[in-house]
Design a protein around this motif. Sequence first.
Motif, mmCIF file in Angstrom:
data_model
loop_
_atom_site.group_PDB
_atom_site.id
_atom_site.type_symbol
_atom_site.label_atom_id
_atom_site.label_comp_id
_atom_site.label_asym_id
_atom_site.label_seq_id
_atom_site.Cartn_x
_atom_site.Cartn_y
_atom_site.Cartn_z
ATOM 1 N N UNK A 1 0.842 -1.197 0.000
ATOM 2 C CA UNK A 1 0.000 0.000 0.000
ATOM 3 C C UNK A 1 0.881 1.252 0.000
ATOM 4 N N UNK A 2 1.924 1.267 0.807
ATOM 5 C CA UNK A 2 2.835 2.412 0.838
ATOM 6 C C UNK A 2 3.513 2.569 -0.519
ATOM 7 N N UNK A 3 3.942 1.467 -1.124
ATOM 8 C CA UNK A 3 4.569 1.524 -2.443
ATOM 9 C C UNK A 3 3.641 2.095 -3.496
ATOM 10 N N UNK A 4 2.394 1.670 -3.496
ATOM 11 C CA UNK A 4 1.413 2.180 -4.463
ATOM 12 C C UNK A 4 1.171 3.667 -4.238
ATOM 13 N N UNK A 5 1.088 4.084 -2.990
ATOM 14 C CA UNK A 5 0.879 5.502 -2.697
ATOM 15 C C UNK A 5 2.070 6.346 -3.166
ATOM 16 N N UNK A 6 3.264 5.841 -2.992
ATOM 17 C CA UNK A 6 4.456 6.571 -3.440
ATOM 18 C C UNK A 6 4.457 6.700 -4.958
ATOM 19 N N UNK A 7 4.111 5.616 -5.660
ATOM 20 C CA UNK A 7 4.063 5.665 -7.130
ATOM 21 C C UNK A 7 2.982 6.639 -7.592
ATOM 22 N N UNK A 8 1.843 6.632 -6.941
ATOM 23 C CA UNK A 8 0.778 7.564 -7.322
ATOM 24 C C UNK A 8 1.167 9.010 -7.017
ATOM 25 N N UNK A 9 1.877 9.222 -5.933
ATOM 26 C CA UNK A 9 2.248 10.571 -5.529
ATOM 27 C C UNK A 9 3.335 11.160 -6.430
ATOM 28 N N UNK A 10 4.374 10.404 -6.726
ATOM 29 C CA UNK A 10 5.513 10.920 -7.480
ATOM 30 C C UNK A 10 5.487 10.565 -8.958
ATOM 31 N N UNK A 11 4.896 9.465 -9.313
ATOM 32 C CA UNK A 11 4.889 9.034 -10.705
ATOM 33 C C UNK A 11 6.100 8.173 -11.013
ATOM 34 N N UNK A 12 5.952 7.314 -12.000
ATOM 35 C CA UNK A 12 7.013 6.360 -12.304
ATOM 36 C C UNK A 12 8.232 7.035 -12.923
ATOM 37 N N UNK A 13 8.031 8.077 -13.720
ATOM 38 C CA UNK A 13 9.166 8.740 -14.370
ATOM 39 C C UNK A 13 10.078 9.396 -13.339
#
Length: 64
Positions: free
Chosen positions: A11-23
């Motif tokens: 869940x933390x990983x998904x939130x970080x990806x959503x917050x910052x973006x993959x690029x």
Amino acid sequence: MGEISITKLLVVGVLIVLLFGTKKLRTLGGDLGAAIKGFKKAMNDDEKPAANNEASAERLSHKE
């Protein structure tokens, strides 16, 4: 506070990806990797100067 489970980490990983973006995360990972590589190179360079000085002295004596 309980233990950190795999689901909490996901869940933390998904939130970080959503917050910052993959690029942005990919760029950050590349910068971190370059910094680690530079640090390792600097550590290896600190151990080699004595050997390099001896090799340079030998080269100079052969040229004379």
